[in-house]
Design an enzyme around this catalytic site. Structure first.
Site, PDB file in Angstrom:
ATOM      1  N   HIS A   1      -9.451   1.056   5.196  1.00  0.00           N
ATOM      2  CA  HIS A   1      -8.159   1.276   5.870  1.00  0.00           C
ATOM      3  C   HIS A   1      -8.378   2.227   7.047  1.00  0.00           C
ATOM      4  O   HIS A   1      -9.190   3.157   6.959  1.00  0.00           O
ATOM      5  CB  HIS A   1      -7.149   1.858   4.873  1.00  0.00           C
ATOM      6  CG  HIS A   1      -5.752   1.824   5.414  1.00  0.00           C
ATOM      7  ND1 HIS A   1      -5.307   2.738   6.342  1.00  0.00           N
ATOM      8  CD2 HIS A   1      -4.733   0.964   5.205  1.00  0.00           C
ATOM      9  CE1 HIS A   1      -4.041   2.436   6.667  1.00  0.00           C
ATOM     10  NE2 HIS A   1      -3.678   1.371   5.983  1.00  0.00           N
TER      11      HIS A   1
ATOM     12  N   ASN B   1       0.870  -1.177   0.000  1.00  0.00           N
ATOM     13  CA  ASN B   1       0.000   0.000   0.000  1.00  0.00           C
ATOM     14  C   ASN B   1       0.907   1.227   0.000  1.00  0.00           C
ATOM     15  O   ASN B   1       1.479   1.561   1.030  1.00  0.00           O
ATOM     16  CB  ASN B   1      -0.897  -0.039   1.245  1.00  0.00           C
ATOM     17  CG  ASN B   1      -1.740   1.219   1.398  1.00  0.00           C
ATOM     18  OD1 ASN B   1      -1.791   2.050   0.494  1.00  0.00           O
ATOM     19  ND2 ASN B   1      -2.396   1.359   2.542  1.00  0.00           N
ATOM     20  N   TRP B   2       1.011   1.851  -1.170  1.00  0.00           N
ATOM     21  CA  TRP B   2       1.933   2.993  -1.274  1.00  0.00           C
ATOM     22  C   TRP B   2       1.344   4.247  -0.630  1.00  0.00           C
ATOM     23  O   TRP B   2       2.007   5.275  -0.555  1.00  0.00           O
ATOM     24  CB  TRP B   2       2.271   3.263  -2.741  1.00  0.00           C
ATOM     25  CG  TRP B   2       3.154   2.209  -3.366  1.00  0.00           C
ATOM     26  CD1 TRP B   2       3.669   1.089  -2.747  1.00  0.00           C
ATOM     27  CD2 TRP B   2       3.640   2.173  -4.717  1.00  0.00           C
ATOM     28  NE1 TRP B   2       4.432   0.373  -3.637  1.00  0.00           N
ATOM     29  CE2 TRP B   2       4.432   1.006  -4.856  1.00  0.00           C
ATOM     30  CE3 TRP B   2       3.483   3.007  -5.828  1.00  0.00           C
ATOM     31  CZ2 TRP B   2       5.065   0.664  -6.056  1.00  0.00           C
ATOM     32  CZ3 TRP B   2       4.109   2.661  -7.030  1.00  0.00           C
ATOM     33  CH2 TRP B   2       4.891   1.504  -7.132  1.00  0.00           C
ATOM     34  N   LYS B   3       0.096   4.202  -0.215  1.00  0.00           N
ATOM     35  CA  LYS B   3      -0.584   5.353   0.390  1.00  0.00           C
ATOM     36  C   LYS B   3      -0.400   6.586  -0.513  1.00  0.00           C
ATOM     37  O   LYS B   3      -0.376   6.440  -1.726  1.00  0.00           O
ATOM     38  CB  LYS B   3      -0.085   5.579   1.824  1.00  0.00           C
ATOM     39  CG  LYS B   3      -0.199   4.285   2.657  1.00  0.00           C
ATOM     40  CD  LYS B   3       0.017   4.483   4.120  1.00  0.00           C
ATOM     41  CE  LYS B   3      -0.145   3.145   4.835  1.00  0.00           C
ATOM     42  NZ  LYS B   3       0.007   3.244   6.276  1.00  0.00           N
TER      43      LYS B   3
ATOM     44  N   GLY C   1       3.038  -0.913   4.261  1.00  0.00           N
ATOM     45  CA  GLY C   1       3.168   0.494   3.903  1.00  0.00           C
ATOM     46  C   GLY C   1       4.625   0.841   3.648  1.00  0.00           C
ATOM     47  O   GLY C   1       5.161   0.651   2.557  1.00  0.00           O
ATOM     48  N   GLY C   2       5.314   1.306   4.687  1.00  0.00           N
ATOM     49  CA  GLY C   2       6.689   1.820   4.571  1.00  0.00           C
ATOM     50  C   GLY C   2       7.645   0.897   3.826  1.00  0.00           C
ATOM     51  O   GLY C   2       8.359   1.343   2.912  1.00  0.00           O
TER      52      GLY C   2
ATOM     53  N   GLU D   1      -6.749   4.634   8.092  1.00  0.00           N
ATOM     54  CA  GLU D   1      -6.539   6.059   7.778  1.00  0.00           C
ATOM     55  C   GLU D   1      -7.786   6.657   7.127  1.00  0.00           C
ATOM     56  O   GLU D   1      -8.122   7.813   7.358  1.00  0.00           O
ATOM     57  CB  GLU D   1      -5.295   6.215   6.881  1.00  0.00           C
ATOM     58  CG  GLU D   1      -4.020   5.971   7.689  1.00  0.00           C
ATOM     59  CD  GLU D   1      -2.859   5.403   6.902  1.00  0.00           C
ATOM     60  OE1 GLU D   1      -2.870   5.443   5.659  1.00  0.00           O
ATOM     61  OE2 GLU D   1      -1.918   4.888   7.553  1.00  0.00           O
TER      62      GLU D   1
ATOM     63  N   GLY E   1       2.856   2.354  10.877  1.00  0.00           N
ATOM     64  CA  GLY E   1       3.799   3.457  10.708  1.00  0.00           C
ATOM     65  C   GLY E   1       4.499   3.861  11.990  1.00  0.00           C
ATOM     66  O   GLY E   1       5.113   4.923  12.052  1.00  0.00           O
TER      67      GLY E   1
ATOM     68  N   SER F   1       3.828  -2.031  10.303  1.00  0.00           N
ATOM     69  CA  SER F   1       5.287  -2.080  10.463  1.00  0.00           C
ATOM     70  C   SER F   1       5.891  -3.436  10.090  1.00  0.00           C
ATOM     71  O   SER F   1       6.872  -3.863  10.704  1.00  0.00           O
ATOM     72  CB  SER F   1       5.694  -1.671  11.890  1.00  0.00           C
ATOM     73  OG  SER F   1       5.274  -0.346  12.152  1.00  0.00           O
TER      74      SER F   1
ATOM     75  N   GLU G   1      -5.010  -4.906  10.633  1.00  0.00           N
ATOM     76  CA  GLU G   1      -4.013  -3.860  10.820  1.00  0.00           C
ATOM     77  C   GLU G   1      -4.271  -3.131  12.140  1.00  0.00           C
ATOM     78  O   GLU G   1      -5.084  -2.192  12.181  1.00  0.00           O
ATOM     79  CB  GLU G   1      -4.081  -2.857   9.662  1.00  0.00           C
ATOM     80  CG  GLU G   1      -3.788  -3.462   8.306  1.00  0.00           C
ATOM     81  CD  GLU G   1      -3.233  -2.426   7.329  1.00  0.00           C
ATOM     82  OE1 GLU G   1      -2.225  -2.739   6.707  1.00  0.00           O
ATOM     83  OE2 GLU G   1      -3.780  -1.321   7.230  1.00  0.00           O
TER      84      GLU G   1
END
Ligand code: 13P
Length: 255
Positions: free
Chosen positions: A99, A9-11, A238-239, A101, A177, A217, A171
């Site tokens: 998600h 997920n590149w957000k 993500g990261g 977010e 993150g 993470s 999640e």
């Protein structure tokens, strides 16, 4: 046996040019790292779906593309939104929904998540349904009930044969993150509860086929402990998905 899935997920990261470069870097490593043993899904920003998909199509990369959101209506006066036919035509075969977010910053609720899941299934795009508790809920101790009630609400009215195509991603918000990963046993406990909830609803034959991912993470240093858990079938990352090197290592850990 469930096929593992590693989804990036590149957000809201990577411009068009950066997306093409990263997709190409991932694609270049695919022959060395994986073929069809694992479902690899990249979810770039909406405007970059087409570009990433073109790289994968051109290279015949064993990877598919997903969106990070969609609207449930096929078209209409919804400024700023993209419909399922639009994301599908751009090349998305998957779509992340719910998600944390989006739940936190864009007022996504279980009701809108449920509408999106139903519309995606209708529109031929497979949903990746995200659930997960906040730190406050975890500390209060009723996180299993919280997460399974999200699953029940998000899958309301979804039939057996449709549910099979869905993926659920656990999640925990406190792990996203933050660098603070859930311990493998903590992640397994919730992923097992999610599967039990799906079994309650759809029977164990279907729930045994459905994939449950962990996200929060996840990185090369902790992926193995997570992937050896019985009910964790992959990751939503993500990261560590923003660099080809770390992402392909996560893919390799699924094989
Ligand atoms: P991080 O891997 O950066 O914690 O993000 C997880 C996530 O939210 C994936 O959807």
């Amino acid at each position: 046996m469930r096929k593992p899935m590693m989804a990036g997920n590149w957000k809201m990261n990577k411009t068009w040019a950066e997306s093409v470069v990263l997709a190409q870097q991932i694609s270049n490593r695919s022959r060395e790292y994986w073929d069809d043993q694992v479902d690899v899904v990249i979810c770039p920003a909406m405007v970059n779906i087409k570009a990433v998909n073109s790289v994968f199509e051109f290279d015949k990369t064993p990877a598919s593309v997903g969106a990070q959101n969609c609207h449930w209506e096929p078209k209409g006066a919804f400024t700023g939104e993209a419909s399922i036919p639009m994301i599908r035509e751009a090349g998305a075969s998957w779509c992340i929904v719910g998600h944390s977010e989006r739940r936190e910053y864009f007022a996504e609720t279980d009701e809108t998540v449920n509408r999106k899941v139903a519309a995606l299934l209708e529109g031929g795009v497979a949903p990746i349904v995200c659930v997960g508790e906040s730190l406050a809920v975890r500390e209060a101790g009723d996180y299993l009930e919280f997460v399974t009630s999200q699953v029940r609400a998000d899958f309301a009215g979804i039939e057996d044969n449709q549910a099979k195509t869905c993926v659920v991603a656990y999640e925990p918000i406190w792990a996203i993150g933050t660098g603070r990963t859930a311990l493998p046993e903590q992640a397994q406990e919730v992923c097992a509860a999610i599967r039990a909830c799906l079994a309650d609803r759809y029977g164990s034959e279907i729930s045994d086929e459905m994939r449950v991912l962990y996200g929060g993470s996840m990185k090369p240093a902790n992926v193995e402990g997570l992937m050896t858990q019985k009910d964790i079938d992959g990751g939503l990352v993500g990261g560590a998905a923003l660099e080809a090197e770390s992402f392909v290592e996560l893919i390799a850990a699924c094989i």
